[in-house]
Design an enzyme around this catalytic site. Structure first.
Site, PDB file in Angstrom:
ATOM      1  N   GLY A 207     -20.023  -8.761   4.944  1.00 16.99           N
ATOM      2  CA  GLY A 207     -20.980  -7.696   5.159  1.00 16.99           C
ATOM      3  C   GLY A 207     -22.331  -8.045   4.582  1.00 16.99           C
ATOM      4  N   CYS A 208     -23.365  -7.336   5.027  1.00 12.60           N
ATOM      5  CA  CYS A 208     -24.733  -7.663   4.604  1.00 12.60           C
ATOM      6  C   CYS A 208     -24.954  -7.365   3.117  1.00 12.60           C
ATOM      7  CB  CYS A 208     -25.734  -6.911   5.464  1.00 12.60           C
ATOM      8  SG  CYS A 208     -25.449  -5.133   5.561  1.00 12.60           S
ATOM      9  N   TYR A 209     -24.656  -6.129   2.682  1.00 14.39           N
ATOM     10  CA  TYR A 209     -24.773  -5.801   1.273  1.00 14.39           C
ATOM     11  C   TYR A 209     -23.886  -6.721   0.429  1.00 14.39           C
ATOM     12  CZ  TYR A 209     -27.288  -1.286   1.646  1.00 14.39           C
ATOM     13  OH  TYR A 209     -28.224  -0.298   1.825  1.00 14.39           O
TER      14      TYR A 209
END
Length: 899
Positions: free
Chosen positions: A685-687
């Protein structure tokens, strides 16, 4: 050589699946006019009151997105050449009405917009069972037939009327006129009153009722209830009713809609694409899995088609794919037709040469134009056999299709690769898919084949879809299948050419060695090959990517990277909402969005890497499972090299503990990734990517008693394309919106993956984190402020050194002194780490309190790039044997705004 793209054995022509109808037909009543004109072949379609000319043009253009213009025109001309009531009888199961009413209404409206009038006969079995149960009546069956007593029939009449009205109203909401017909069409006698009670056997069909509806411009929507001559209502199975109606009207198509989208083989589990009854029925009925309902259905269909013209066929298809089945040669479900028996002969004496002559002279351009005579062609075949070679002539019973395959003798033995000398078919053979049946017979007899086609042929797509490779030579293209060795390909290509001088290797030197000629030819073959079954890394053969979920922002960014990637090309771009529309901004080739179901993806993957080398699932969380399941089924029996790579951008497989999935964060897990089978990759995921990059270098110094804290802020592109307050610029203006205050999935992902990293590094640290995300009023980018608890005091310089050492060889992670800013990192492929804040310490370096033993680090990255698309390309490169950063722009220094 003539040919046409016909129904494929594997239905691999999925690039032509453009289900535009589902997303646009509801607006057709007010369709925007197009500046195009209808082809002359379509202009004769009967006028109908519910559509204007501009609407018709719009729908016809959408049909061109489902298949090629040529095949759509052929079918429109074919369907409109008969009386309206002879187009199609469509049987609709009750489950389709209850579960897929909108799609069904859209499909029927789509057909009506081009002047076609399908006749619908529907059932209501599932709905009836529900109502009977509510009334305390247990359904009774005998020999698979519902016993219909008085109370059951009373409820059945109500249910049939209600379901009929649902479909009629759904059609009229789309602007399509429809007429409910709940009686008066089927006249019946009792099937067996003692055994089944009020169940009917149709003895007469009042076709005038149906024809009257069509003359009034309305689609006839029929229930399967019948009446005796004295007025007693009887229940009739909807399949039986549709069959009896078809016997009277003799339509071109009888369509049975079901949710499974066809018939499936009982042993392989694969959908059966086509059944040619004259050729296959007897052997099919002997199969051990053909029993019970399947055997009964096949027997009934054969009995029906035996009564109808040979041009009629039965299609078993889902409502969603109805247009694909009707208007393209490749089809979508299962088509059943009488067809013709095929035969093969190795001696012209056993062939009806006069009928073959008629076919060649009417359909083959060489004979029609007079450049070759049939007699000389026959003589060449006999001379071939006399010289030690051989030939085989394939032909169907009425001589509508034929092929000739030759094998030339070389030093006393036939050549290794047979040559497809001729392939000819009539229009009738095209529309009835006999050509496809012939091709399957050729493939059964020959494991490899080579053939040549003029570049001017309108049907090149048909050949490309059946070939493993191709090379352009002069005015022709030479195709082959079943060959992988360059020497074998060279020999086969040369054998397909009348004269060797036609083949020019790509060199300007007139005096080169034979070995150099071979090298040049091999290079030429590799560079010009259209599609190879395997694509070795480092060659110029494109690596084909299938993208599922192209509507989202990440999908768009991924397409942008692939467009500039030196090795990648898009094979399929699937989006339910955008199906049928061109892929904007992609310049390597013209490609339209399609709407691929999990089953269609599985069927394509069943060919190994021939069609698609890697699938990227850019779908919301919880949606990837059916696609992965079908890809798993398709990969069984394939070698690891043949299996396509699968990369999932959702969170569905990030917590895998079975070793099936690789977690694709190369900067932290590259060594373990390379030692694994990278056929399935879960993209972080990005975060989670930014958080892990920011915490990882300090894991060995972390205080286990305290949790690191992550304050994350993302642009609103991170909220996706589905409208919500989190991606509404007006709501976000002058605002900062926190959400999921605890338990965010990226919080769990950070702890899960960093704990694994700690174990791999030998640190006795189980990592957990506390994380709160926020949305800000900018579009893309992420800023993360990390508070990392330490077991000892460290200076800012010492902390920074740890990061510099960890990421010294990582071009997509930049370490700086300053606090990185989102605006500097937006639309960049790398992540930036900086800030390195340390609380005030005593002069000897020891922290004055527990709270001061921590580091504060700031990380920025683009959530759509390094947080998703760029990282996906990193992982694809690694999995496919390319340089990890191929296609990814690299910079030596990041852009920094001084504060």
């Amino acid at each position: 050589m003539w040919s046409l793209r016909s129904r494929l054995p594997s239905r691999q022509g999925a690039s032509h699946l453009r289900q535009a109808a589902m997303s646009v037909v509801s607006s057709c009543a007010t369709a925007l006019p197009l500046a195009c004109r209808l082809p002359r072949t379509i202009s004769s379609i009967r006028p109908y009151s519910s559509s204007s000319q501009s609407e018709k043009e719009t729908i016809v253009k959408l049909l061109y997105n489902i298949g090629s213009r040529k095949e759509v025109e052929q079918y429109l001309r074919h369907f409109s050449s008969v009386e309206s009531q002879k187009f199609a009888v469509i049987k609709v199961g009750g489950a389709v009405i209850s579960d897929d009413l909108g799609t069904l209404a859209s499909s029927l409206t789509f057909l009506n917009r081009v002047g076609l009038y399908p006749i619908v006969v529907h059932g209501a079995g599932p709905q009836l069972n529900v109502r009977l149960e509510a009334a305390g009546i247990t359904p009774q069956y005998e020999d698979g037939i519902r016993i219909t007593d008085g109370p059951t029939l009373a409820i059945a009449r109500e249910v049939f009327a209600e379901e009929n009205q649902k479909l009629v109203e759904a059609l009229e909401r789309l602007g399509t006129r429809a007429r409910p017909i709940t009686g008066g069409v089927f006249i019946a006698d009792y099937l067996d009153k003692e055994k089944y009670d009020r169940v009917g056997k149709v003895v007469k069909v009042n076709r005038q009722v149906v024809e009257s509806s069509i003359r009034a411009g309305c689609l006839p929507i029929l229930t399967s209830l019948a009446e005796t001559p004295d007025g007693q209502i009887l229940n009739v199975n909807a399949d039986v009713a549709a069959g009896e109606l078809a016997r009277v009207l003799e339509p071109l198509k009888i369509v049975y809609l079901n949710e499974k989208n066809g018939l499936y083989h009982g042993e392989t589990g694969k959908r059966i694409d086509a059944i040619h009854l004259d050729e296959e029925y007897e052997s099919l009925m002997k199969e051990p899995w053909v029993r019970y309902g399947t055997k009964l259905k096949l027997r009934e269909i054969k009995e029906l088609l035996d009564c109808l013209p040979r041009s009629s066929s039965v299609a078993i298809i889902s409502a969603e794919h109805l247009h694909k089945e009707l208007f393209t040669h490749s089809g979508a479900g299962t088509i059943i037709l009488r067809g013709h028996k095929l035969s093969s002969e190795s001696d012209l004496a056993n062939v009806d040469r006069d009928r073959l002559r008629t076919l060649l002279q009417s359909e083959d351009p060489a004979f029609k134009g007079g450049s070759q005579s049939v007699a000389s062609f026959y003589r060449s075949l006999e001379q071939l056999r006399n010289s030690g070679g051989s030939y085989k002539v394939y032909v169907d019973e009425p001589h509508q299709v034929m092929a000739v395959v030759t094998e030339v003798a070389s030093e006393g033995t036939p050549s290794k690769t047979p040559l497809l000398e001729k392939l000819v078919a009539t229009k009738s053979a095209q529309l009835n898919n006999i050509l496809d049946n012939l091709w399957k017979l050729i493939q059964r007899d020959y494991s490899s084949l080579v053939w040549r086609v003029p570049k001017s042929s309108e049907n090149l797509a048909w050949h490309f879809e059946r070939a493993d490779g191709s090379i352009t030579v002069g005015k022709d293209i030479v195709f082959w299948y079943g060959l992988s060795d360059i020497s074998a390909i060279e020999s086969a290509v040369r054998s397909a050419l009348p004269t060797k001088s036609e083949l020019q290797t790509p060199t300007t030197s007139s005096a080169i060695s034979s070995q150099q000629q071979k090298r040049n030819f091999s290079t030429f073959i590799q560079r010009r090959s259209y599609s190879q079954s395997t694509k070795p890394a480092g060659t110029s053969t494109p690596i084909r990517i299938g993208l599922i979920g192209a509507r989202g922002y990440t999908g768009r960014e991924l397409m942008n990277i692939i467009n500039k990637h030196p090795n990648f090309e898009l094979a399929y771009v699937s989006s339910r909402e955008l199906a049928g529309k061109p892929v904007q901004g992609y310049t390597k080739s013209a490609i339209d969005h399609v709407n691929l179901s999990p089953q269609e993806v599985g069927r394509i993957a069943g060919n190994g890497r021939k069609d698609v080398d890697a699938w990227v699932l850019a779908l919301p969380n919880g949606v990837a499972g059916p696609f992965v399941s079908e890809l798993d089924k398709a990969s069984k029996g394939l070698s690891p090299r043949q299996q396509p790579v699968v990369i999932d951008l959702s969170a569905d497989y990030r917590f895998d503990t079975t070793g099936t999935w690789v977690y694709g964060l190369p900067e932290l897990f590259r060594s373990s990734m390379k030692s694994s089978n990278m056929s399935k990759i879960s993209n972080p995921g990005c975060y989670a990517t930014g958080s892990q990059l920011g915490i990882a270098p300090l894991v060995k110094f972390m205080d286990k008693a305290r949790l690191p804290s992550i304050f994350g802020v993302s642009g609103y592109s991170g909220a996706g394309t589905k409208p919500s307050p989190k991606n509404d610029p007006k709501f976000l203006a002058d605002n900062l919106v926190p959400y999921t205050l605890t338990g965010h999935i990226h919080e769990r992902e950070v702890g899960f993956s960093l704990s694994r990293l700690a174990r791999e590094k030998g640190f006795d640290t189980a990592v957990n984190a506390q994380f709160t995300p926020h949305v800000a009023p900018f579009f893309q980018g992420i800023s993360l402020t990390l508070h990392i608890p330490l077991t000892k005091s460290m200076t800012a310089s010492q902390v920074k050194d740890e990061y510099l050492q960890w990421y010294q060889d990582e071009p997509l992670v930049h370490v700086i002194d300053d606090i990185p800013l989102v605006k500097d990192n937006s639309e960049k492929h790398y992540s930036v780490i900086g800030g390195f804040g340390i609380p005030k310490s005593t002069s000897d370096g020891a922290s004055t309190s527990l709270a001061e033993r921590r580091a504060v680090v700031v990380v920025t990255l683009d959530n759509l790039l390094k947080g998703a698309a760029t990282q996906a390309v990193q992982n694809l490169n690694l999995a496919l044997g390319l340089d990890e950063y191929s296609g990814i722009p690299l910079v030596s220094e990041p852009q920094i705004t001084k504060q």
